[in-house]
Enzyme design. Structure first.
Site, mmCIF file in Angstrom:
data_model
loop_
_atom_site.group_PDB
_atom_site.id
_atom_site.type_symbol
_atom_site.label_atom_id
_atom_site.label_comp_id
_atom_site.label_asym_id
_atom_site.label_seq_id
_atom_site.Cartn_x
_atom_site.Cartn_y
_atom_site.Cartn_z
ATOM 1 N N HIS A 79 0.867 -1.181 0.000
ATOM 2 C CA HIS A 79 0.000 0.000 0.000
ATOM 3 C C HIS A 79 0.899 1.225 0.000
ATOM 4 C CE1 HIS A 79 -3.724 2.307 0.862
ATOM 5 N NE2 HIS A 79 -2.863 3.138 1.436
ATOM 6 N N CYS A 80 0.789 2.025 -1.050
ATOM 7 C CA CYS A 80 1.665 3.191 -1.199
ATOM 8 C C CYS A 80 0.944 4.435 -0.689
ATOM 9 C CB CYS A 80 2.067 3.366 -2.665
ATOM 10 S SG CYS A 80 3.167 4.781 -2.941
ATOM 11 N N VAL A 81 1.521 5.090 0.306
ATOM 12 C CA VAL A 81 0.890 6.284 0.857
ATOM 13 C C VAL A 81 0.998 7.462 -0.103
ATOM 14 C CG1 VAL A 81 1.265 5.572 3.241
ATOM 15 C CG2 VAL A 81 3.030 6.917 2.072
ATOM 16 N N SER A 121 -3.195 4.469 -2.316
ATOM 17 C CA SER A 121 -3.845 3.297 -2.899
ATOM 18 C C SER A 121 -2.866 2.128 -2.852
ATOM 19 C CB SER A 121 -4.270 3.580 -4.342
ATOM 20 O OG SER A 121 -4.850 2.438 -4.940
#
Length: 405
Positions: free
Chosen positions: A258-260, A264
């Site tokens: 999960h990429c901040v 998403s």
């Protein structure tokens, strides 16, 4: 609703003019503060929720809530950069503390399992503000050609286009309807881990949903020991390499992480766009840094000018440009490390989630000084691994009659 009305979190109709009325949580907190009494547990959270619910702006169909995480980057970033341009020591203090504050906020939200738009807004506003400073302070000096401005602008547009694609569906698995409970038939009798299970469950002979199929025939069959498993959160059977994201609350095919920065997940459907956005960002950022340093530090190579530029603080315009260059260099170094890890993981056909689980279970091999963890399940050589990555998201090939037999 008129433009100044809204429905609050309790379902009641309110008006913006009454934003300071009937705030029991805040009144009780002020009374306790004046009488030197401690706040009850959860009082600060309730006050913050009330303030966030009432912080709105008028809109045509009703007042719209402002996301508080969008405000700090829009307000504080220009202030900090302009203050840092006043003196070399101020710039050193601020540019050193900014990454520390961002990392602290990341670990704070990560521990609370919260989704936030802070990092996405920080990234987008940083791009826009750096581009604005470049056009306002660097281009008028006359050392940047029109074609170079066009090239930088095209790189920025391509990066935003790739980022927009990366923000789309990462490959969410469909959630079963409430009246259709998936059965456990066909699953092994062994207990399996739920939302945190990785590539080490019970085995399935064939990949599903096109997972790792088709290239070099590397995964027409799943490696031994890698199986489908049951997600207790989504109540579904997920294919191999899929995982449950605790922030999004959904299962994603071939979940990487999960990429901040894009708020998403990165999965099967958007992993290519994510790598493309990082690559365009690196090229555009390095190009912009080079053009700026050639303008304000003449006669020096970009690397030397970044460390030693005697005339950088001779005037405020040069100081602001030099401060923005250093800010871009710090962000570029961080993104470059992320891109390097991603490229190494792709070369060994391992996701970040699988590498983390392998480290936890002590089942992977550390390679290249620990930069990559080889789980040994999907690695089929450099060319096959990259071929598999480039085929992600494509429709799964139809199996022939021989394969079915």
């Amino acid at each position: 609703l008129c433009c100044c009305e809204y429905v609050d979190r309790r379902g009641r109709r309110n008006h913006l003019a009454a934003c300071c009325c009937d705030c029991e949580e805040l009144d009780d907190g002020c009374d306790r503060w004046l009488t030197c009494k401690s706040l009850p547990p959860g009082a600060l959270e309730r006050i913050a929720d009330t303030v966030a619910d009432r912080l709105r702006v008028p809109w045509f169909s009703g007042a719209v809530k402002i996301n508080l995480s969008l405000v700090p980057p829009l307000v504080l970033l220009p202030v900090f950069l302009h203050v840092a341009a006043l003196h070399f020591l101020l710039g050193l203090i601020i540019l050193t503390s900014l990454p520390v504050v961002v990392l602290w906020y990341y670990y704070l939200t990560h521990r609370r399992k919260e989704r936030t738009l802070f990092f996405l807004s920080l990234g987008l506003f940083s791009l826009g503000y750096m581009y604005y400073v470049f056009l306002r302070e660097v281009v008028p000096r006359g050392r940047v050609e029109y074609s170079q401005v066009v090239a930088l602008t095209c790189g920025l547009i391509l990066m935003l286009a790739a980022l927009s694609r990366a923000k789309k569906d990462p490959g969410y698995l469909p959630i079963p309807a409430g009246n259709e409970k998936p059965s456990h038939q066909g699953l092994p009798n062994k207990s399996v881990r739920g939302s945190s299970s990785g590539p080490h469950g019970a085995a399935s002979s064939r990949a599903v949903n096109g997972e790792a199929k088709g290239y070099c025939r590397m995964s027409a069959e799943q490696p031994e020991g890698v199986k489908k498993d049951w997600c207790t959160k989504c109540q579904l059977v997920r294919p191999a390499r899929a995982g449950h994201c605790r922030l999004c609350g959904r299962c994603v095919r071939r979940l990487d992480h999960h990429c901040v920065w894009i708020n998403s997940c990165v999965g099967e459907q958007n992993h290519q766009a994510f790598i493309l956005a990082l690559s365009f960002f690196m090229l555009t950022s390095v190009y912009g840094i080079t053009l700026t340093l050639h303008t304000i530090c003449r006669g020096r190579t970009p690397f030397v000018a970044l460390l030693y530029c005697p005339g950088a603080y001779s005037d405020y315009s040069s100081a602001l440009s030099f401060t923005c260059v250093w800010y871009c260099a710090i962000v570029t170094a961080g993104m470059g490390y992320i891109l390097l890890i991603q490229l190494l993981n792709i070369s060994y056909n391992v996701t970040e989630r699988e590498a983390r689980l392998a480290l936890r279970d002590n089942t992977g091999r550390r390679l290249l000084g620990g930069l990559v963890i080889d789980t040994g399940h999907y690695n089929r050589g450099l060319l096959c691994n990259w071929g598999h990555f480039l085929s992600l998201g494509s429709s799964p090939p139809q199996r022939s009659a021989e394969d079915i037999v």
